[in-house]
Design a protein around this motif. Sequence first.
Motif, PDB file in Angstrom:
ATOM      1  N   MET A   1       0.720  -1.210  -0.005  1.00  0.00           N
ATOM      2  CA  MET A   1      -0.024  -0.124  -0.009  1.00  0.00           C
ATOM      3  C   MET A   1       0.873   1.241  -0.086  1.00  0.00           C
ATOM      4  SD  MET A   1      -2.735   1.046   2.745  1.00  0.00           S
ATOM      5  CE  MET A   1      -3.552  -0.174   2.559  1.00  0.00           C
ATOM      6  N   LYS A   5      -1.470   6.678   1.361  1.00  0.00           N
ATOM      7  CA  LYS A   5      -2.563   5.637   1.601  1.00  0.00           C
ATOM      8  C   LYS A   5      -2.741   5.187   3.211  1.00  0.00           C
ATOM      9  CE  LYS A   5      -6.240   3.726  -0.736  1.00  0.00           C
ATOM     10  NZ  LYS A   5      -7.165   4.534  -1.129  1.00  0.00           N
ATOM     11  N   LYS A  62     -11.256  -3.313  15.429  1.00  0.00           N
ATOM     12  CA  LYS A  62     -10.700  -4.192  14.262  1.00  0.00           C
ATOM     13  C   LYS A  62      -9.747  -3.520  13.337  1.00  0.00           C
ATOM     14  CE  LYS A  62     -15.194  -6.795  13.760  1.00  0.00           C
ATOM     15  NZ  LYS A  62     -16.412  -6.624  13.317  1.00  0.00           N
ATOM     16  N   LEU A  65      -6.301  -3.430  14.573  1.00  0.00           N
ATOM     17  CA  LEU A  65      -5.446  -4.937  14.429  1.00  0.00           C
ATOM     18  C   LEU A  65      -5.089  -5.201  13.157  1.00  0.00           C
ATOM     19  CD1 LEU A  65      -7.851  -6.892  17.054  1.00  0.00           C
ATOM     20  CD2 LEU A  65      -5.527  -6.041  17.504  1.00  0.00           C
ATOM     21  N   GLU A  66      -5.986  -4.591  12.158  1.00  0.00           N
ATOM     22  CA  GLU A  66      -5.888  -4.811  10.812  1.00  0.00           C
ATOM     23  C   GLU A  66      -4.528  -4.016  10.372  1.00  0.00           C
ATOM     24  OE1 GLU A  66      -9.282  -4.408   8.062  1.00  0.00           O
ATOM     25  OE2 GLU A  66      -7.887  -3.308   6.871  1.00  0.00           O
ATOM     26  N   ALA A  69      -1.582  -5.752  11.740  1.00  0.00           N
ATOM     27  CA  ALA A  69      -1.259  -7.186  11.043  1.00  0.00           C
ATOM     28  C   ALA A  69      -0.798  -6.819   9.625  1.00  0.00           C
ATOM     29  CB  ALA A  69      -2.318  -8.020  11.126  1.00  0.00           C
ATOM     30  N   LEU A  70      -1.361  -6.005   8.816  1.00  0.00           N
ATOM     31  CA  LEU A  70      -0.827  -5.786   7.457  1.00  0.00           C
ATOM     32  C   LEU A  70       0.102  -4.789   7.322  1.00  0.00           C
ATOM     33  CD1 LEU A  70      -4.397  -6.194   5.849  1.00  0.00           C
ATOM     34  CD2 LEU A  70      -2.792  -8.064   6.196  1.00  0.00           C
ATOM     35  N   GLN A  71       0.176  -3.557   8.161  1.00  0.00           N
ATOM     36  CA  GLN A  71       1.183  -2.787   7.761  1.00  0.00           C
ATOM     37  C   GLN A  71       2.577  -2.839   8.699  1.00  0.00           C
ATOM     38  OE1 GLN A  71       0.595  -0.495   5.325  1.00  0.00           O
ATOM     39  NE2 GLN A  71      -1.453  -1.267   4.855  1.00  0.00           N
ATOM     40  N   GLN A  72       2.500  -3.564   9.669  1.00  0.00           N
ATOM     41  CA  GLN A  72       3.354  -3.506  10.666  1.00  0.00           C
ATOM     42  C   GLN A  72       4.088  -2.090  11.046  1.00  0.00           C
ATOM     43  OE1 GLN A  72       4.711  -5.879   7.604  1.00  0.00           O
ATOM     44  NE2 GLN A  72       3.190  -7.524   8.456  1.00  0.00           N
TER      45      GLN A  72
ATOM     46  N   TYR B 192       0.859  -0.165  -6.794  1.00  0.00           N
ATOM     47  CA  TYR B 192      -0.621  -0.177  -6.081  1.00  0.00           C
ATOM     48  C   TYR B 192      -1.364   0.841  -7.099  1.00  0.00           C
ATOM     49  CZ  TYR B 192      -3.734   0.275  -2.519  1.00  0.00           C
ATOM     50  OH  TYR B 192      -4.835   0.238  -1.617  1.00  0.00           O
ATOM     51  N   SER B 211       1.407  -8.409   2.353  1.00  0.00           N
ATOM     52  CA  SER B 211       0.489  -7.701   3.304  1.00  0.00           C
ATOM     53  C   SER B 211       0.271  -6.276   3.214  1.00  0.00           C
ATOM     54  CB  SER B 211       0.789  -8.053   4.835  1.00  0.00           C
ATOM     55  OG  SER B 211       1.713  -7.054   5.110  1.00  0.00           O
ATOM     56  N   ARG B 212       1.294  -5.589   2.704  1.00  0.00           N
ATOM     57  CA  ARG B 212       0.740  -4.145   2.396  1.00  0.00           C
ATOM     58  C   ARG B 212       0.232  -4.037   1.178  1.00  0.00           C
ATOM     59  NH1 ARG B 212       6.537  -2.607   4.235  1.00  0.00           N
ATOM     60  NH2 ARG B 212       7.121  -3.433   2.030  1.00  0.00           N
ATOM     61  N   ILE B 213       0.457  -4.636   0.119  1.00  0.00           N
ATOM     62  CA  ILE B 213       0.069  -4.047  -1.269  1.00  0.00           C
ATOM     63  C   ILE B 213      -1.013  -5.072  -2.004  1.00  0.00           C
ATOM     64  CG2 ILE B 213       1.901  -2.684  -1.798  1.00  0.00           C
ATOM     65  CD1 ILE B 213       2.638  -4.622  -4.066  1.00  0.00           C
ATOM     66  N   PHE B 235      -3.456 -13.101   6.736  1.00  0.00           N
ATOM     67  CA  PHE B 235      -2.436 -12.478   7.810  1.00  0.00           C
ATOM     68  C   PHE B 235      -2.933 -12.195   9.030  1.00  0.00           C
ATOM     69  CE2 PHE B 235      -0.112 -11.844   3.868  1.00  0.00           C
ATOM     70  CZ  PHE B 235       1.305 -11.961   4.224  1.00  0.00           C
ATOM     71  N   MET B 236      -4.283 -12.272   9.393  1.00  0.00           N
ATOM     72  CA  MET B 236      -4.889 -12.217  10.610  1.00  0.00           C
ATOM     73  C   MET B 236      -5.334 -13.323  11.128  1.00  0.00           C
ATOM     74  SD  MET B 236      -6.693  -8.452  10.195  1.00  0.00           S
ATOM     75  CE  MET B 236      -6.939  -8.221  12.111  1.00  0.00           C
TER      76      MET B 236
END
Lengths: 217, 252
Positions: A1, A5, A62, A65-66, A69-72, B192, B211-213, B235-236
């Motif tokens: 991402m 964003k 939510k 947590l997302e 998990a996804l962006q660390q 992206y 996980s990012r993109i 990932f979750m």
Amino acid sequence: MLRSKFDEELEKLHNQFYSMGTEVLGQINKTVRAFVSHDRELAKEVIEEDEVVNEFETKLEKKSLEIIALQQPVSHDLRTVITVLKASSDIERMGDHASSIAKATIRMKGEERIPEVEAQINEMGKAVKHMVEDALNAYITGDDVKAYEIAASDEVIDNYFKDIQALAVEEIRKTPDAVFAGKEYFQVIMYLERIGDYARNICEWIVYLKTGKIIEL
Amino acid sequence: MTEPILKVSDLSVYYNKKKALNNVSMDFYPNEITALIGPSGSGKSTLLRAINRMGDLNPEVSLTGTIIYNGHNIYSPRTDTVELRKEIGMIFQQPNPFPMTIYENVVYGLRIKGIKDKQVLDQAVEESLIGASIWDEVKDRLHDSAVGLSGGQQQRVCIARTLATSPKIILMDEPTSALDPISAGKIEDTLYGLKDKYTMLLVTRSMQQASRISDRTGFFLDGNLIEYGKTKEMFMNPKHKETEDYITGKFG
């Protein structure tokens, strides 16, 4: 991402947290007004609206947590997410207490009352509302210096608590018929005092957000 | 429900007698980035290469199953691989610009198509380089050699070269693993930004990148597709222990 964003997501999280805070602030205001003006309809509204606050909390949890998990996220990004995650439970607890005060309002129907005590509860309610409002503003502006000041103002609320307790005891002695109302007064001031404590927690999270230090104010 | 743009069914790929991919079935959806993750030798690159028919000239490679694109099995004898690769482009791990100018690199596919109109070519160069987020960096030296660019810039020129042929699907085999983190970040941003127009399949060793993109992630192990689903869920809360162990770094 995209980084931009991701920044948007963090900004959204931040704003949603603020909206949640504003919602609860409105409920604290309403519930105190309902209690001192014996307005059971308004109290019912507060109880129903607690659901809105709970939904806010779930949504923020939510999303946080997302993001973790996804962006660390690291550093300030991480602190932004953690602050929202932790402070939103404090705000949610404030909402629960506002709802408990509303329930007390409903139980008080037709009971003998003590106007002097209620006048003081009204004042205490205003002080609590101001403290929460200030804490939210400090959160939005990220003002950690202000956060320390606001946390210190919790003392004013603690003093109200002690004074109203003493006043209520005295008044109940004079008017034993008001003992049921008295029981509710004790509870209501305890709820208000707890709301002040949660506002202080918010201030601690503001300091963490700005400095990375976890402190007890 | 959106229709898949690409359907892989019961695909097995062998290198001589060794089975590199075992009965894999996967649907890919338009305008999404799908990440393919898994340890070395798990089959993720094999799948990517199979989609582009890259084993065609290698007598050691054999394959069973189907890959349906546009209603046709791409392994049907009637498929024109040149046309196929225009529709399904590929980006490799090592940037591989041709030893020619930036301009000529980008228009290479169009020249093969027989396009000569300078205006058309100029426009394609500008649009493709903008799409690959490198226009501003190279617009004043389009006629310099592409080989003189940095690795990250070369990779974006390669992306532009792929975009110039207007593909529908872009396959990427670890496109950032030979690059420094800043260049890798720029490529990720670029990908992206391309999501609106293209469907992308991305083989990556970086869990963070996935996980990012990505929108969906497929996890491969020993030639098997262990788990495939929305990246968020993978990932979750992955369903398989192997996935859990891999994404948390317990093996791989």
